[in-house]
Design a protein around this motif. Structure first.
Motif, PDB file in Angstrom:
ATOM      1  N   SER A  95      16.621 -15.168  -9.732  1.00  0.00           N
ATOM      2  CA  SER A  95      18.013 -14.805  -9.431  1.00  0.00           C
ATOM      3  C   SER A  95      18.807 -15.977  -8.879  1.00  0.00           C
ATOM      4  O   SER A  95      19.979 -16.161  -9.212  1.00  0.00           O
ATOM      5  CB  SER A  95      18.071 -13.689  -8.384  1.00  0.00           C
ATOM      6  OG  SER A  95      17.287 -12.615  -8.805  1.00  0.00           O
ATOM      7  N   SER A  96      18.168 -16.743  -8.003  1.00  0.00           N
ATOM      8  CA  SER A  96      18.949 -17.760  -7.292  1.00  0.00           C
ATOM      9  C   SER A  96      19.338 -18.939  -8.184  1.00  0.00           C
ATOM     10  O   SER A  96      20.412 -19.516  -8.010  1.00  0.00           O
ATOM     11  CB  SER A  96      18.199 -18.253  -6.055  1.00  0.00           C
ATOM     12  OG  SER A  96      17.161 -19.116  -6.419  1.00  0.00           O
ATOM     13  N   GLN A 110      11.957 -12.544  -8.749  1.00  0.00           N
ATOM     14  CA  GLN A 110      13.137 -12.013  -8.056  1.00  0.00           C
ATOM     15  C   GLN A 110      13.901 -13.145  -7.347  1.00  0.00           C
ATOM     16  O   GLN A 110      14.950 -13.560  -7.807  1.00  0.00           O
ATOM     17  CB  GLN A 110      12.715 -10.896  -7.092  1.00  0.00           C
ATOM     18  CG  GLN A 110      12.107  -9.696  -7.850  1.00  0.00           C
ATOM     19  CD  GLN A 110      11.661  -8.560  -6.937  1.00  0.00           C
ATOM     20  OE1 GLN A 110      12.367  -8.186  -6.013  1.00  0.00           O
ATOM     21  NE2 GLN A 110      10.486  -8.002  -7.205  1.00  0.00           N
ATOM     22  N   LYS A 150      20.255 -18.830 -11.201  1.00  0.00           N
ATOM     23  CA  LYS A 150      21.462 -18.428 -11.952  1.00  0.00           C
ATOM     24  C   LYS A 150      22.750 -18.701 -11.192  1.00  0.00           C
ATOM     25  O   LYS A 150      23.822 -18.772 -11.789  1.00  0.00           O
ATOM     26  CB  LYS A 150      21.428 -16.911 -12.217  1.00  0.00           C
ATOM     27  CG  LYS A 150      20.421 -16.460 -13.219  1.00  0.00           C
ATOM     28  CD  LYS A 150      20.651 -14.971 -13.478  1.00  0.00           C
ATOM     29  CE  LYS A 150      19.444 -14.347 -14.132  1.00  0.00           C
ATOM     30  NZ  LYS A 150      19.615 -12.909 -14.375  1.00  0.00           N
TER      31      LYS A 150
END
Lengths: 264, 264
Positions: free
Chosen positions: A230-231, A226, A233
């Motif tokens: 996510s970060s 998570q 990207k």
């Protein structure tokens, strides 16, 4: 240590890899894109570029014109002027290329010699996971079709999902947690390195190939699947690249979506 | 480049690896032995040494006392004083350890920066072959017994012998031929490097695991399997080590002799 600003302007790297697929070349592309380094993607930029790939794997070659030894397989990185007698240097093997570039394009931990070796260990582990993913659809013979080894693939993929994926994700989770500077977003230090881009690419491929398995693992490995996933990207360079036409879709390469191999 | 004479005396390396088997640790031992570098083989030198291996793979560890990230698997190299704040540096992943040591113990091509990257590509390719050899007796599940995957092993080993072994040997043969300075005895340059010790160890393991197959291939790949393989055994450091009690026999590790998997 790294001197990205000075060296970055001196050379344009040539990436020599199969056209049309992300494959192992993608690990190199992501490191170059994240650091804003100019490069030629020989076989994707130009139709004739495939000839460079073919020359690379010529089964009769003992050396190239610049005295570089032959390649076992793509990818290769060609660096103008960096070889013997000022000729081009040809570097093969994905982790070797990444390690060479890391320092030069500023994708290693800054001012942290120990961290450089830690980052490289993480890269090598992620690339092992990359190879094991490939073996889920080719467990007995690399050159045969998946359709000729479906039964063995099902066994291999089951073991991979049940034992190997959690082992690797557990390791990534612990490294991310142990790097207190990274806030769950970076593997080593407090800025993006080629360890991050390499792990991210393998996770992204696994989300494509085994969507149900990876979704089910999100709660178990929240930092990796998570926060981190996510970060990265959203990182400068990566964000632009992922939404550009340059990012190639997964197809029949390392990461393949065979629903029968995913969690049922 | 390498400064073996000065750096060699400054530090005694700790190799942390399973006791009693050559395994992946052997690649590191050979590089250290060939260069006459002092080291502690923690788990073989001392009965309590296994604790260091166990600590290394503790599934709850997020960092060690010196701030090194956890290991995915042995081997690891501990370098006193080389970590953050003068603490020990812990390096994991076999090719990473070899690459770190190469420069420091004088096992990279001397005065040849390009050759250093070439040697590393050869090392990584040899270690890929090492991994593929392991998969011949564990094609579908690493944690299960060979006896539980015999049928798949036979398919995998057949493909390995018929397609993969000649592909890798063909590559080694071409690199040796292309290195005109090496006289068939060295992969890069005119002196032993860690590319030579790493390839040699994989070949030696293959001669143990697949004696009939390798014997039959000798004529096809004479530089690799005759000139090179024989001459490395006679190198200073290697010769003494191979005839010493320190050299561990192959058993149930990467290289296993299952006659049914060999050429019939």
């Amino acid at each position: 240590m790294s001197e990205p600003s000075t060296k970055r302007q001196k050379v344009t790297y040539d990436l020599i890899y199969w056209p049309g697929i992300p494959g192992r070349g993608e690990h190199i592309r992501l490191a170059l894109e994240a650091s804003g380094t100019p490069y030629n993607d020989i076989a994707n930029d130009d139709k004739d570029g495939i000839k460079a790939v073919q020359a690379l794997i010529d089964p009769n070659s003992t050396t190239d014109d610049a005295g570089n030894p032959p390649a076992f397989a793509p990818p290769a990185l060609r660096v103008p002027g960096a070889g013997r007698d000022g000729k081009p240097l040809l570097i093969t093997q994905t982790p070797n290329i990444l390690f060479y570039l890391g320092d030069k394009i500023g994708m290693v931990p800054e001012g942290d010699e120990a961290g450089k070796w830690h980052a490289n260990a993480i890269v090598l582990t992620a690339l092992d996971l990359n190879n094991e993913t490939h073996d889920t659809h080719h467990p007995v013979a690399v050159m045969k079709y998946y359709e000729d080894q479906k039964e063995e693939s099902l066994k291999k993929a089951t073991d991979f999902r049940e034992n190997r994926i959690p082992k690797f994700l557990g390791y990534f989770e612990r490294v991310l947690k142990g790097n207190t500077k990274g806030d769950g977003k970076y593997f080593v230090g407090d800025k993006i390195t080629y360890a991050d881009t390499t792990v991210w690419q393998v996770l992204d491929g696994l989300f494509f190939a085994f969507p149900k398995e990876m979704e089910a693992r999100k709660k178990e490995f929240p930092v990796t699947l998570q926060t981190f996933y996510s970060s990265i990207k959203e990182e400068k360079g990566i964000k632009e690249y992922l939404s550009s036409g340059k990012r190639l879709p997964y197809s029949q390469g390392i990461f393949r979506r065979y629903p029968e191999l995913d969690r049922q």
